[in-house]
Design a protein around this motif. Structure first.
Motif, PDB file in Angstrom:
ATOM      1  N   TYR A 102       0.738  -1.232  -0.052  1.00 37.13           N
ATOM      2  CA  TYR A 102       0.011   0.100  -0.091  1.00 37.13           C
ATOM      3  C   TYR A 102       0.917   1.100   0.130  1.00 37.13           C
ATOM      4  CZ  TYR A 102      -3.155  -3.522   1.945  1.00 37.13           C
ATOM      5  OH  TYR A 102      -3.907  -4.788   2.366  1.00 37.13           O
TER       6      TYR A 102
ATOM      7  N   TYR B 112       0.534   5.358   1.332  1.00 33.00           N
ATOM      8  CA  TYR B 112      -0.356   6.210   1.723  1.00 33.00           C
ATOM      9  C   TYR B 112       0.144   7.705   1.807  1.00 33.00           C
ATOM     10  CZ  TYR B 112      -3.542   2.544   4.006  1.00 33.00           C
ATOM     11  OH  TYR B 112      -4.239   1.426   4.310  1.00 33.00           O
TER      12      TYR B 112
ATOM     13  N   GLN C  30       0.264  11.262   3.609  1.00 31.95           N
ATOM     14  CA  GLN C  30      -0.224  11.812   5.179  1.00 31.95           C
ATOM     15  C   GLN C  30       0.544  13.309   5.168  1.00 31.95           C
ATOM     16  OE1 GLN C  30       1.687  10.255   8.742  1.00 31.95           O
ATOM     17  NE2 GLN C  30      -0.379  10.611   9.841  1.00 31.95           N
TER      18      GLN C  30
ATOM     19  N   GLU D 291      -4.677  12.569   8.928  1.00 31.87           N
ATOM     20  CA  GLU D 291      -4.981  11.299   8.522  1.00 31.87           C
ATOM     21  C   GLU D 291      -4.141  10.712   7.486  1.00 31.87           C
ATOM     22  OE1 GLU D 291      -9.368  12.492   7.439  1.00 31.87           O
ATOM     23  OE2 GLU D 291      -9.292  10.315   7.357  1.00 31.87           O
ATOM     24  N   LEU D 292      -4.054   9.508   7.236  1.00 32.16           N
ATOM     25  CA  LEU D 292      -3.324   8.571   6.204  1.00 32.16           C
ATOM     26  C   LEU D 292      -4.494   8.512   5.062  1.00 32.16           C
ATOM     27  CD1 LEU D 292      -1.919   7.537   8.706  1.00 32.16           C
ATOM     28  CD2 LEU D 292      -1.260   5.699   7.559  1.00 32.16           C
TER      29      LEU D 292
ATOM     30  N   LEU E  86      -5.232   6.602   1.479  1.00 30.70           N
ATOM     31  CA  LEU E  86      -4.879   5.337   0.767  1.00 30.70           C
ATOM     32  C   LEU E  86      -4.655   6.106  -0.845  1.00 30.70           C
ATOM     33  CD1 LEU E  86      -4.029   2.421   0.240  1.00 30.70           C
ATOM     34  CD2 LEU E  86      -6.315   2.058   0.003  1.00 30.70           C
TER      35      LEU E  86
ATOM     36  N   GLN F 117       4.194  13.823   3.196  1.00 33.32           N
ATOM     37  CA  GLN F 117       4.764  12.643   3.544  1.00 33.32           C
ATOM     38  C   GLN F 117       4.117  11.345   2.719  1.00 33.32           C
ATOM     39  OE1 GLN F 117       7.173  11.641   6.646  1.00 33.32           O
ATOM     40  NE2 GLN F 117       5.837  10.297   7.776  1.00 33.32           N
TER      41      GLN F 117
ATOM     42  N   LEU G 187       3.976   7.377   2.856  1.00 30.38           N
ATOM     43  CA  LEU G 187       4.191   5.838   3.689  1.00 30.38           C
ATOM     44  C   LEU G 187       3.764   4.694   2.837  1.00 30.38           C
ATOM     45  CD1 LEU G 187       2.621   7.540   6.849  1.00 30.38           C
ATOM     46  CD2 LEU G 187       5.033   6.825   6.729  1.00 30.38           C
TER      47      LEU G 187
ATOM     48  N   PHE H 221       4.333  -0.502   8.490  1.00 26.64           N
ATOM     49  CA  PHE H 221       4.870   0.574   7.533  1.00 26.64           C
ATOM     50  C   PHE H 221       6.286   0.836   7.648  1.00 26.64           C
ATOM     51  CE2 PHE H 221       1.098   2.979   6.530  1.00 26.64           C
ATOM     52  CZ  PHE H 221      -0.028   2.194   7.487  1.00 26.64           C
ATOM     53  N   GLY H 222       7.099   1.283   6.585  1.00 30.55           N
ATOM     54  CA  GLY H 222       8.259   1.866   6.440  1.00 30.55           C
ATOM     55  C   GLY H 222       8.296   3.268   7.178  1.00 30.55           C
ATOM     56  N   GLN H 223       9.360   3.872   7.166  1.00 30.94           N
ATOM     57  CA  GLN H 223       9.686   5.148   8.044  1.00 30.94           C
ATOM     58  C   GLN H 223       9.143   6.398   7.137  1.00 30.94           C
ATOM     59  OE1 GLN H 223      10.826   5.513  11.300  1.00 30.94           O
ATOM     60  NE2 GLN H 223       9.848   3.784  11.088  1.00 30.94           N
TER      61      GLN H 223
ATOM     62  N   ARG I 298       9.595  12.031   3.240  1.00 32.99           N
ATOM     63  CA  ARG I 298       9.053  13.481   3.323  1.00 32.99           C
ATOM     64  C   ARG I 298       9.479  14.018   1.894  1.00 32.99           C
ATOM     65  NH1 ARG I 298       5.400  16.285   5.724  1.00 32.99           N
ATOM     66  NH2 ARG I 298       6.069  15.154   7.770  1.00 32.99           N
TER      67      ARG I 298
ATOM     68  N   GLY J 146       6.775  12.635  12.115  1.00 31.38           N
ATOM     69  CA  GLY J 146       8.058  12.437  11.250  1.00 31.38           C
ATOM     70  C   GLY J 146       8.291  10.915  10.745  1.00 31.38           C
ATOM     71  N   LYS J 147       7.579  10.166  11.346  1.00 32.14           N
ATOM     72  CA  LYS J 147       7.850   8.576  11.313  1.00 32.14           C
ATOM     73  C   LYS J 147       6.562   7.742  10.780  1.00 32.14           C
ATOM     74  CE  LYS J 147      11.700   8.243  14.597  1.00 32.14           C
ATOM     75  NZ  LYS J 147      12.552   7.538  15.610  1.00 32.14           N
ATOM     76  N   GLY J 148       6.792   6.612  10.472  1.00 27.08           N
ATOM     77  CA  GLY J 148       5.701   5.685   9.955  1.00 27.08           C
ATOM     78  C   GLY J 148       5.022   5.083  11.194  1.00 27.08           C
ATOM     79  N   PRO J 149       3.718   4.689  11.197  1.00 27.70           N
ATOM     80  CA  PRO J 149       3.238   4.177  12.071  1.00 27.70           C
ATOM     81  C   PRO J 149       3.632   2.847  12.493  1.00 27.70           C
ATOM     82  CG  PRO J 149       1.458   4.987  10.616  1.00 27.70           C
ATOM     83  CD  PRO J 149       3.011   4.878   9.902  1.00 27.70           C
TER      84      PRO J 149
ATOM     85  N   LEU K 212      -3.041   5.723  16.669  1.00 31.04           N
ATOM     86  CA  LEU K 212      -4.046   5.550  15.455  1.00 31.04           C
ATOM     87  C   LEU K 212      -4.683   4.360  15.506  1.00 31.04           C
ATOM     88  CD1 LEU K 212      -1.512   6.519  12.416  1.00 31.04           C
ATOM     89  CD2 LEU K 212      -3.296   8.034  13.385  1.00 31.04           C
TER      90      LEU K 212
ATOM     91  N   PHE L 134      -8.175   4.303   8.230  1.00 33.07           N
ATOM     92  CA  PHE L 134      -7.613   5.085   9.447  1.00 33.07           C
ATOM     93  C   PHE L 134      -8.600   6.024   9.919  1.00 33.07           C
ATOM     94  CE2 PHE L 134      -3.351   3.175  10.074  1.00 33.07           C
ATOM     95  CZ  PHE L 134      -2.948   2.328   8.973  1.00 33.07           C
ATOM     96  N   GLY L 135      -8.231   6.113  11.234  1.00 30.57           N
ATOM     97  CA  GLY L 135      -8.865   7.224  11.917  1.00 30.57           C
ATOM     98  C   GLY L 135      -7.972   8.559  12.009  1.00 30.57           C
ATOM     99  N   THR L 136      -8.472   9.546  12.463  1.00 29.44           N
ATOM    100  CA  THR L 136      -7.491  10.869  12.463  1.00 29.44           C
ATOM    101  C   THR L 136      -6.415  10.734  13.597  1.00 29.44           C
ATOM    102  OG1 THR L 136      -9.175  12.051  13.567  1.00 29.44           O
ATOM    103  CG2 THR L 136      -9.064  12.303  11.117  1.00 29.44           C
TER     104      THR L 136
END
Lengths: 114, 109
Positions: free
Chosen positions: A33, A35, A37, A42-43, A45, A88, A90, A105-107, A110, B41-44, B87, B99-101
């Motif tokens: 996937y 995403y 953000q 929120e994320l 898709l 960003q 993801l 998820f990856g990091q 940005r 700044g990072k992924g979930p 999240l 996803f929620g906010t």
């Protein structure tokens, strides 16, 4: 720890340039996937894939494209970057085996388009 | 329409002050409900998966529970390092994650 990698982590690029954001996973997951953000938001898709040679657009309209030629690799391409693409990005992957449906998820990358 | 709603949007706690975050969902055929932690700044980062009403999962100071319409993430005696955005997501039958906010948690020392 999830084995999913995104490169680059940060990218600043000029308007009109073509860019590819890389995403690779070593877990053998069939589903991947992308995403988008924005900070504090929120994320959304934008693309997903159920396996090799399978790609679908997500719920948020995006000018990007994706490909899935190998199970482990799911790159995202912007043919002509614009400031509105600043965000960003993801990447995530999941398997759908019994008792395992979570996405990893990856990091993130940005992206800033100037 | 498949939807996830999280509350509150933001929460400030004193260190040691326990509380709960809420995730309400509507989905046509739940394949799983997930909790993630996301640092700026990072992924979930994956925390828990819950599949059926009545299920509970625990990890350190976090405990997630699930009913037919909502999930709670209970934080017991939080520490400043628990500060993050939490999240909630559900997976629909088409394998998409909604996803929620998020809830932005700040734990003060």
């Amino acid at each position: 720890e999830a084995d999913i990698y995104q490169t680059p982590r940060y990218l600043v690029i000029g308007t009109g340039k073509k860019i590819t954001l890389e995403c690779s996973q070593t877990m053998g997951h069939d589903k991947m996937y992308w995403y988008q953000q924005d900070p504090g938001m929120e994320l959304h898709l934008i693309h997903y894939s159920y396996g090799v040679n399978s790609t679908e657009k997500g719920d948020l309209s995006s000018e990007s494209t994706v490909s899935r030629i190998r199970t482990e690799h799911f790159p995202l391409t912007l043919e002509s970057a614009r400031p509105s693409h600043t965000s960003q990005y993801l990447c995530a992957s999941s398997e759908q085996g019994r008792g395992h449906t979570e996405a990893f998820f990856g990091q993130g990358t940005r992206l800033t388009v100037v | 329409e498949d939807q996830v709603t999280q509350s509150p949007e933001a929460l400030r706690l004193q260190e040691g002050e326990s509380s709960s975050l809420n995730c309400s969902y509507t989905v046509s055929g739940l394949r799983g409900l997930f909790w993630y932690r996301q640092d700026p700044g990072k992924g979930p980062e994956f925390l828990f998966t819950l599949y059926s009403a009545g299920e509970e999962k625990e990890k350190e100071r976090l405990k997630a529970t699930l009913t037919k319409k909502e999930s709670f993430l209970h934080i017991t005696a939080p520490k400043p390092e628990d500060s993050a955005t939490y999240l909630c997501a559900v997976q629909a039958p088409n394998y998409k994650y909604i996803f929620g906010t998020g809830t932005r948690l700040k734990v003060l020392a």
